[in-house]
Design an enzyme around this catalytic site. Structure first.
Site, mmCIF file in Angstrom:
data_model
loop_
_atom_site.group_PDB
_atom_site.id
_atom_site.type_symbol
_atom_site.label_atom_id
_atom_site.label_comp_id
_atom_site.label_asym_id
_atom_site.label_seq_id
_atom_site.Cartn_x
_atom_site.Cartn_y
_atom_site.Cartn_z
ATOM 1 C CE LYS A 136 -3.507 2.500 2.654
ATOM 2 N NZ LYS A 136 -4.520 2.449 3.725
ATOM 3 C CG HIS A 273 -12.152 -27.897 -35.610
ATOM 4 N ND1 HIS A 273 -11.111 -26.998 -35.498
ATOM 5 C CD2 HIS A 273 -12.106 -28.353 -36.886
ATOM 6 C CE1 HIS A 273 -10.469 -26.910 -36.653
ATOM 7 N NE2 HIS A 273 -11.058 -27.729 -37.513
#
Length: 510
Positions: A136, A273
């Protein structure tokens, strides 16, 4: 003022070398517990955290860095006069660098025979708190969570390049890391309470590799794995040979493995596929592959084959005669491996098991959100079937119907599968109407359709699919039922002498 670094690591890899480098840059080192001992044994001058806080470690080490003398030093803004004054008033020395990595929660959780108490004790509290505080305040504090960053941080510090941009990059990594860590803990407790769909759904993934591109060359892509996967996974497969997997390779290979997981007997699956173009089951793997190949010898070209047994020399010779992208199996004999590796680019993947017992949900992203569902693991048995026609299916037809039903689950909707003697003979996938899928399947099967059975992933809205089946020589049909016009299809089957059974369950796959 001399800079100060706080070091408290679970993973001691390269920590002494890194800290020695910091000492050489005139950092004062403060540390805790096991890290303190390792540094002292290496001859490094280090101050115990108790000497900074004025408080001993308590509660078996659960509380040691949770103190204003630590977090004040981490969170104070150096350019804020009020903060500087408060540091002076409370005799708090700023901390300029934090080197922390966390208790091994995942490693503990993965251990066989681990107790719940051991798992709970490896939930780190002080570590994430220090990391988050330092991250932070990245404007003033450098935070290092990954041992891989030690050398680059040292180099930057030596050349006065440990700037705000670099500190922000390190802080971003920290927040990703703590989010990952917390998500593992959240998953553990969510599983404990058996909450399938909690009020928030937190998942995390570890990067496996960057990919050359996605579905198309203009799309960037990467492959990530679930770190708490509890079933078989393509992400944990061992690539024995061949070039790097592509995005589409991974998609198709995953589809092949999912299909294969439904079969206990020797089975071979060919995928193109993300749809099966051939599935074969037999007493031996060699014959199973023959069936998968014969199901559609055209579409298998350039496809993927997955097998649930060790590939032997005879099967390898057949596989080598076809152009395949990937072969997946639990193993390859020495002769099989020698034969297959003559092809430079074919990928050989070793996947120990095709038993898919994972409880992980299936996630599908949509714009701005995600759809979450259970995997479709439902199984239909002979006793679950409802015969709806005058003619009952024979025992052989029932065997074929159940085989076809298992296969159609893995075909994109609208889906039709034709099968005979534990072999798919026609697959109609992804059509906008069901009769269109049926026409594709029967045209593909040609003469093989005669005496075969048909499976449909959802009900027939009209009897036209039965007309197509009858014309092709289909003798029995399996479908969910549930249409308002079911009777029309039943009547049509009776007209042609086709046996039809309902499952009461559909298998849409979008």
């Amino acid at each position: 003022m001399r800079k100060r670094a706080l070091v408290s690591v679970s993973n001691k890899e390269n920590i002494t070398e890194f800290v020695q480098g910091l000492v050489g840059l005139d950092y004062e080192i403060i540390s805790t517990g096991g890290t303190l001992r390792v540094l002292e044994e290496a001859g490094i001058s280090v101050k115990p955290v108790e000497a900074v806080t004025g408080s001993p470690e308590i509660l078996d080490g659960r509380v040691k860095t949770l103190h204003p003398m630590i977090h004040g030093g981490l969170l104070a803004k150096r350019d804020n006069p009020d903060h500087r004054q408060q540091l002076e008033d409370h005799s708090i020395t700023p901390i300029d660098m934090v080197i922390v990595n966390l208790y091994p929660f995942k490693q503990t959780f993965d251990q066989e025979g681990v107790t719940e108490e051991e798992i709970i004790e490896n939930i780190d509290i002080g570590g994430p708190t220090m990391l988050r505080a330092a991250a932070k305040n990245f404007s003033d504090v450098t935070v290092v969570v990954d041992p891989k960053d030690y050398e680059t941080v040292l180099e930057a510090a030596r050349h006065d390049k440990l700037n705000k941009q670099k500190r922000q990059q390190l802080a971003a990594k920290v927040f990703r890391h703590t989010a990952y860590y917390d998500s593992l803990i959240a998953s553990y407790f969510t599983d404990k309470e058996e909450a399938s769909f909690p009020e928030t759904y937190t998942v995390t993934y570890e990067k496996v590799q960057s990919l050359r591109y996605g579905e198309n060359p203009h799309q960037q892509a990467a492959f990530y794995k679930n770190p708490i996967q509890d079933g078989m996974s393509l992400a944990t497969a061992n690539q024995l040979h061949g070039k790097e997997l592509s995005y589409n390779n991974i998609q198709d290979a995953n589809a092949a493995v999912e299909i294969l997981s439904d079969y206990k007997e020797p089975a071979a699956v060919a995928v193109k596929h993300m749809n099966p173009c051939g599935i074969g089951v037999a007493d031996t793997l060699n014959v199973a592959f023959d069936k998968a190949f014969d199901a559609d010898p055209i579409s298998i070209f350039g496809g993927i084959v997955a097998l649930n047994g060790e590939v032997d020399e005879k099967t390898a010779e057949k596989l080598s005669e076809i152009f395949l992208e990937i072969i997946i199996a639990p193993g390859f004999t020495e002769d099989a491996f020698r034969i297959l590796t003559k092809k430079k680019n074919i990928r050989l993947l070793e996947l120990a098991s095709a038993d898919n017992e994972s409880t992980t949900h299936k996630l599908t992203t949509v714009n701005g959100g995600v759809l979450i569902q259970e995997f479709d693991k439902a199984v239909v048995m002979k006793d679950d079937l409802t015969v709806t026609t005058k003619r009952r299916p024979s025992e052989q037809e029932i065997t074929d119907l159940l085989f076809a039903w298992k296969a159609v689950k893995h075909v994109k909707s609208n889906a039709i599968v034709l099968a005979k003697d534990n072999q798919t003979v026609g697959v109609g996938a992804g059509q906008m109407n069901r009769v269109g899928a049926a026409k594709i399947a029967t045209e593909q099967a040609e003469e093989k359709a005669k005496g075969a059975v048909m499976a449909s992933d959802a009900f027939f809205p009209m009897p036209d699919t039965v007309e197509v089946a009858a014309k092709a020589g289909i003798t029995a049909i399996i479908q969910p039922g549930g249409s308002k016009r079911d009777q029309d299809s039943i009547d049509k089957c009776n007209e042609y002498g086709i046996a039809m059974v309902f499952t009461g369950m559909r298998h849409f796959k979008h």
